[in-house]
Design a protein around this motif. Structure first.
Motif, PDB file in Angstrom:
ATOM      1  N   ASP A 114       0.837  -1.192   0.000  1.00 18.29           N
ATOM      2  CA  ASP A 114       0.000   0.000   0.000  1.00 18.29           C
ATOM      3  C   ASP A 114       0.879   1.253   0.000  1.00 18.29           C
ATOM      4  O   ASP A 114       2.015   1.235   0.498  1.00 18.29           O
ATOM      5  N   ALA A 115       0.336   2.327  -0.535  1.00 16.20           N
ATOM      6  CA  ALA A 115       1.102   3.574  -0.587  1.00 16.20           C
ATOM      7  C   ALA A 115       0.166   4.769  -0.513  1.00 16.20           C
ATOM      8  O   ALA A 115      -0.954   4.732  -1.030  1.00 16.20           O
ATOM      9  N   ASP A 116       0.634   5.811   0.176  1.00 21.59           N
ATOM     10  CA  ASP A 116      -0.099   7.075   0.203  1.00 21.59           C
ATOM     11  C   ASP A 116       0.272   7.941  -0.999  1.00 21.59           C
ATOM     12  O   ASP A 116      -0.536   8.717  -1.493  1.00 21.59           O
ATOM     13  N   ILE A 117       1.533   7.812  -1.427  1.00 22.12           N
ATOM     14  CA  ILE A 117       2.023   8.541  -2.602  1.00 22.12           C
ATOM     15  C   ILE A 117       2.722   7.550  -3.513  1.00 22.12           C
ATOM     16  O   ILE A 117       3.580   6.782  -3.060  1.00 22.12           O
ATOM     17  N   VAL A 118       2.370   7.555  -4.784  1.00 20.79           N
ATOM     18  CA  VAL A 118       3.060   6.752  -5.789  1.00 20.79           C
ATOM     19  C   VAL A 118       3.732   7.704  -6.768  1.00 20.79           C
ATOM     20  O   VAL A 118       3.077   8.572  -7.352  1.00 20.79           O
ATOM     21  N   VAL A 119       5.037   7.556  -6.935  1.00 19.89           N
ATOM     22  CA  VAL A 119       5.797   8.357  -7.883  1.00 19.89           C
ATOM     23  C   VAL A 119       6.141   7.465  -9.072  1.00 19.89           C
ATOM     24  O   VAL A 119       6.762   6.415  -8.898  1.00 19.89           O
ATOM     25  N   ILE A 120       5.736   7.884 -10.258  1.00 19.33           N
ATOM     26  CA  ILE A 120       6.009   7.114 -11.470  1.00 19.33           C
ATOM     27  C   ILE A 120       6.898   7.953 -12.380  1.00 19.33           C
ATOM     28  O   ILE A 120       6.524   9.060 -12.781  1.00 19.33           O
ATOM     29  N   ASP A 121       8.071   7.419 -12.671  1.00 14.23           N
ATOM     30  CA  ASP A 121       9.019   8.090 -13.568  1.00 14.23           C
ATOM     31  C   ASP A 121       8.803   7.529 -14.971  1.00 14.23           C
ATOM     32  O   ASP A 121       9.366   6.510 -15.350  1.00 14.23           O
ATOM     33  N   ASP A 122       7.953   8.199 -15.742  1.00 18.67           N
ATOM     34  CA  ASP A 122       7.599   7.741 -17.084  1.00 18.67           C
ATOM     35  C   ASP A 122       8.453   8.497 -18.103  1.00 18.67           C
ATOM     36  O   ASP A 122       8.114   9.600 -18.519  1.00 18.67           O
ATOM     37  N   ALA A 123       9.563   7.881 -18.499  1.00 20.70           N
ATOM     38  CA  ALA A 123      10.487   8.516 -19.442  1.00 20.70           C
ATOM     39  C   ALA A 123      10.157   8.202 -20.886  1.00 20.70           C
ATOM     40  O   ALA A 123      10.918   8.557 -21.793  1.00 20.70           O
ATOM     41  N   GLY A 124       9.023   7.526 -21.119  1.00 20.27           N
ATOM     42  CA  GLY A 124       8.650   7.186 -22.480  1.00 20.27           C
ATOM     43  C   GLY A 124       9.455   6.041 -23.056  1.00 20.27           C
ATOM     44  O   GLY A 124       9.581   5.907 -24.275  1.00 20.27           O
ATOM     45  N   ILE A 138      -1.987   1.830  -7.456  1.00 22.05           N
ATOM     46  CA  ILE A 138      -2.821   2.652  -8.337  1.00 22.05           C
ATOM     47  C   ILE A 138      -3.952   1.815  -8.949  1.00 22.05           C
ATOM     48  O   ILE A 138      -4.876   2.382  -9.562  1.00 22.05           O
ATOM     49  N   ILE A 139      -3.876   0.497  -8.784  1.00 18.52           N
ATOM     50  CA  ILE A 139      -4.942  -0.373  -9.283  1.00 18.52           C
ATOM     51  C   ILE A 139      -6.013  -0.568  -8.219  1.00 18.52           C
ATOM     52  O   ILE A 139      -7.213  -0.453  -8.476  1.00 18.52           O
ATOM     53  N   ASP A 140      -5.557  -0.820  -6.979  1.00 18.50           N
ATOM     54  CA  ASP A 140      -6.483  -1.172  -5.907  1.00 18.50           C
ATOM     55  C   ASP A 140      -6.776  -0.017  -4.950  1.00 18.50           C
ATOM     56  O   ASP A 140      -7.698  -0.114  -4.127  1.00 18.50           O
ATOM     57  N   GLY A 141      -5.991   1.033  -5.002  1.00 18.64           N
ATOM     58  CA  GLY A 141      -6.171   2.129  -4.051  1.00 18.64           C
ATOM     59  C   GLY A 141      -6.353   3.462  -4.748  1.00 18.64           C
ATOM     60  O   GLY A 141      -6.528   3.540  -5.971  1.00 18.64           O
ATOM     61  N   ASP A 142      -6.279   4.538  -3.977  1.00 17.04           N
ATOM     62  CA  ASP A 142      -6.404   5.886  -4.547  1.00 17.04           C
ATOM     63  C   ASP A 142      -5.341   6.810  -3.955  1.00 17.04           C
ATOM     64  O   ASP A 142      -5.654   7.828  -3.323  1.00 17.04           O
ATOM     65  N   PRO A 143      -4.070   6.454  -4.137  1.00 17.89           N
ATOM     66  CA  PRO A 143      -3.002   7.302  -3.594  1.00 17.89           C
ATOM     67  C   PRO A 143      -2.841   8.570  -4.428  1.00 17.89           C
ATOM     68  O   PRO A 143      -3.334   8.675  -5.562  1.00 17.89           O
ATOM     69  N   THR A 144      -2.154   9.553  -3.857  1.00 20.57           N
ATOM     70  CA  THR A 144      -1.687  10.670  -4.668  1.00 20.57           C
ATOM     71  C   THR A 144      -0.659  10.125  -5.651  1.00 20.57           C
ATOM     72  O   THR A 144       0.320   9.492  -5.240  1.00 20.57           O
ATOM     73  N   THR A 145      -0.882  10.350  -6.946  1.00 25.29           N
ATOM     74  CA  THR A 145       0.017   9.811  -7.964  1.00 25.29           C
ATOM     75  C   THR A 145       0.796  10.950  -8.593  1.00 25.29           C
ATOM     76  O   THR A 145       0.223  11.828  -9.247  1.00 25.29           O
TER      77      THR A 145
END
Length: 645
Positions: A114-124, A138-145
């Motif tokens: 589980d996470a309160d904040i998810v950081v995704i580094d999407d470099a393409g 991000i699938i099962d919860g509603d964290p700050t993304t």
């Protein structure tokens, strides 16, 4: 707070030169330049590594050392370093290698939680299409993304999923450069206000940005600025003393990982409950500090040394949705009161936290007026592009206009000094003193001689609009061929000018608009339209006096000039904290007098006429008499303004 970091992972290969010990060596290779190489974790793993210095982070891990990975698994980047201070900076980015076909497999280890904040580094680089790699939070919860996204923007399965399922929780981080590449017509390096206004116009009117109009996002403007946008409202963050691109210009080299540093600093601050203003400032400070430090001595990313600053020197202001008239940061309440700020600048300078006023520096030329800043920046951009062109077809031609005493020659020389002082050589010619065409031919030969020396001449033709033999604007026709073809005629011979900068300073017109709106018959006969078509830019230098009744910023222009003059001419009038000791009435008169008869020269003259050498404070008694002041201002009015306070 629980934080998860994931996304595109790279392996960053760096190589740097080493001095070989060739003395007495029996090996040939020891007599040549040597290099060492090292592989570092990059991308999402670099973001996670930086964030771990500030918070508890869950993140992927490699199953082997970075140098053991294969390009079919992870994208490999390559950079050559150069020594700088106690460490290294990037000399050049050498490119990437990856799988021959398809996406990298990215076989990283990751324990979902589980996470309160998810950081995704999407470099393409593929992660956006690898649904099986996306974090379960991000699938099962509603964290700050927090989505740090690089080109190609606003595409891919991950983007579509987040818009559909996590839109309310999404905080997007992109760069202004990527947004421009996407199709947003946003100016570069003119002024903070112009960048902000262009951005807001694009968000309201560009149909390709319709899907992001209601999002929360941070748009990084180089390392020097950022815009926080929240569904229509926006806030600009800016370094007051520098503009987009200045930090990289001044750094000893380039640096990678600045986006990771910004994201880490921002996320850590948000996780501790800081407001968005403080969080953006800390992210900006971390990114600029990484550029300043570069790689450490090992070399490695200096992840523990870049998060000490809270970015207190970074200004912030709300961007008006639809500004009324000419918007400036200096006129944005409650931050600024023009008169109070002007007094503060003269006494305290403009580099202190209480005065986050955008101030542009071009060599020794300093201005805080948005119109001047944009004009100077436009010309500087032209100069920089021209200097990069090794074989230009023709000279770069620029017009400069302003009232007498505005400092046209000084401004142009300082613009050149801010671009390439080692290669640009100034030449000055006053056309009003030329007798005939032979004088102009001699000037062109001097320009050509500088080119033959391997320099780039910057020829300043003062009063180019002077009459020739009684004919108004008579000299202009003789400039047309050199401006267009880069060559001039002497008798039957044609001589090439070479790579050169021709600056035309008006003597009879205070603005470009005034110059081009003269009698149509005179303009036609003098071929002024042909002349204008050959210019690549112009700048109107405003000077210290009010331009019209609504000009509220003349005090600001005067304040910058006065502070600089006092620092150069009377440094003994400053106390140990850099505060100018000056009588309030004297300062009021300098700032408020309606007109300086000879522009900046009159301001300097009054200082030089005052008795200041043996005093520690500029008192009323130090001023010359009203009669002497009459040379440069209305002397009686100046004295009355001094005594009124």
């Amino acid at each position: 707070m629980k934080i998860t970091v994931t996304g595109d992972i790279t392996v960053d290969w760096i190589q740097w030169p080493v001095r070989q010990d060739s003395e007495g060596s029996m090996f040939n290779w020891k007599t040549h330049l040597g290099f060492k190489r090292r592989a570092l974790e990059g991308g999402a793993l670099l973001t996670a590594r930086m964030l771990k210095n500030l918070a508890d982070v869950n993140h992927p891990s490699l199953s082997c050392r970075p140098e053991k990975t294969d390009p079919s698994e992870f994208i490999h980047s390559f950079a050559e370093l150069k020594p700088s201070g106690d460490g290294y900076h990037v000399k050049r980015f050498m490119g990437y290698t990856g799988p021959d076909e398809g996406l990298p497999s990215m076989p990283f280890k990751f324990r979902a939680r589980d996470a309160d904040i998810v950081v995704i580094d999407d470099a393409g680089n593929g992660f956006r299409e690898m649904k099986e790699r996306w974090p379960s939070a991000i699938i099962d919860g509603d964290p700050t993304t927090v989505l740090k996204m690089s080109s190609p923007l606003f595409s891919g399965s991950l983007w579509e999923y987040l818009l559909e399922r996590q839109r309310e929780n999404l905080l997007l981080i992109i760069t202004m450069e990527d947004l421009r590449e996407y199709g947003a017509n946003i100016s570069r390096r003119l002024s903070w206000e112009r960048t902000a206004e262009d951005f807001m116009w694009q968000m309201r009117n560009n149909p390709t940005l319709k899907d992001i109009q209601d999002l929360r996002m941070i748009v990084r403007v180089g390392l020097e600025g950022a815009i926080y946008y929240d569904g229509g409202d926006a806030r600009l963050f800016y370094h007051p003393q520098i503009f987009e691109g200045n930090l990289i210009e001044r750094a000893p080299g380039k640096m990678q990982g600045c986006g990771c540093a910004f994201t880490a600093g921002l996320t850590a601050s948000l996780s501790r409950g800081l407001e968005i203003d403080d969080s953006v400032r800390r992210g900006m400070a971390a990114a600029s500090e990484l550029l300043s430090i570069g790689f450490s001595e090992e070399p490695d990313y200096p992840v523990s040394d870049i998060f000490h600053s809270g970015g207190e020197n970074i200004g912030a202001v709300d961007i008006p949705l639809r500004p009324k008239g000419f918007w400036t940061i200096a006129d944005s309440p409650p931050l600024f009161d023009i008169e109070a700020v002007s007094r503060y600048i003269v006494i305290n300078g403009y580099r202190r936290r209480k005065c986050p006023l955008p101030v542009a520096h071009f060599g020794k030329l300093i201005t805080a007026d948005r119109r001047e800043i944009e004009g100077y920046q436009s010309i500087r951009n032209l100069l920089m592009e021209y200097m990069k062109n090794e074989n230009p077809e023709r000279p770069l031609c620029i017009g400069v206009f302003g009232p007498p005493g505005a400092g046209k020659s000084f401004a142009v020389s300082q613009l050149a000094a801010s671009v390439d002082p080692e290669r640009i050589k100034p030449l000055n010619f006053n056309i009003s003193q030329f007798r005939d065409e032979d004088d102009l031919i001699d000037a062109f030969h001097q320009i050509r001689d500088v080119v033959l020396e391997g320099m780039v001449p910057q020829a300043f033709f003062d009063e180019f609009d002077s009459p020739m033999m009684g004919k108004r604007l008579g000299w202009i026709r003789y400039f047309l061929a050199p401006m267009q073809d880069g060559e001039f005629r002497e008798g039957d011979s044609m001589h090439p000018l070479g790579k050169s900068i021709l600056v035309f300073a008006g003597g009879t017109s205070s603005t470009f608009q005034e110059f081009e709106s003269q009698d149509p018959e005179i303009l036609r006969e003098a071929k002024v339209r042909d002349f204008i078509s050959r210019l690549r830019g112009y700048v109107n230098i405003i000077g210290p006096d009010p331009q019209h009744r609504r000009d509220k910023f003349f005090m600001l222009r005067r304040a910058i000039l006065l502070r600089s003059m006092f620092e150069r001419k009377t440094p003994h009038l400053f106390d140990g904290d850099g505060r100018l000791r000056i009588d309030d009435g004297v300062l009021d008169a300098f700032l408020r007098i309606p007109e300086y008869r000879h522009g900046v020269r009159s301001m300097e003259a009054i200082l030089e006429m005052s008795m200041l050498q043996d005093v520690k404070k500029f008192e009323k008694a130090s001023l010359p008499s009203a009669g002497q002041l009459d040379l440069h201002v209305d002397g009686e009015l100046f004295q009355r303004m001094v005594m009124k306070n």
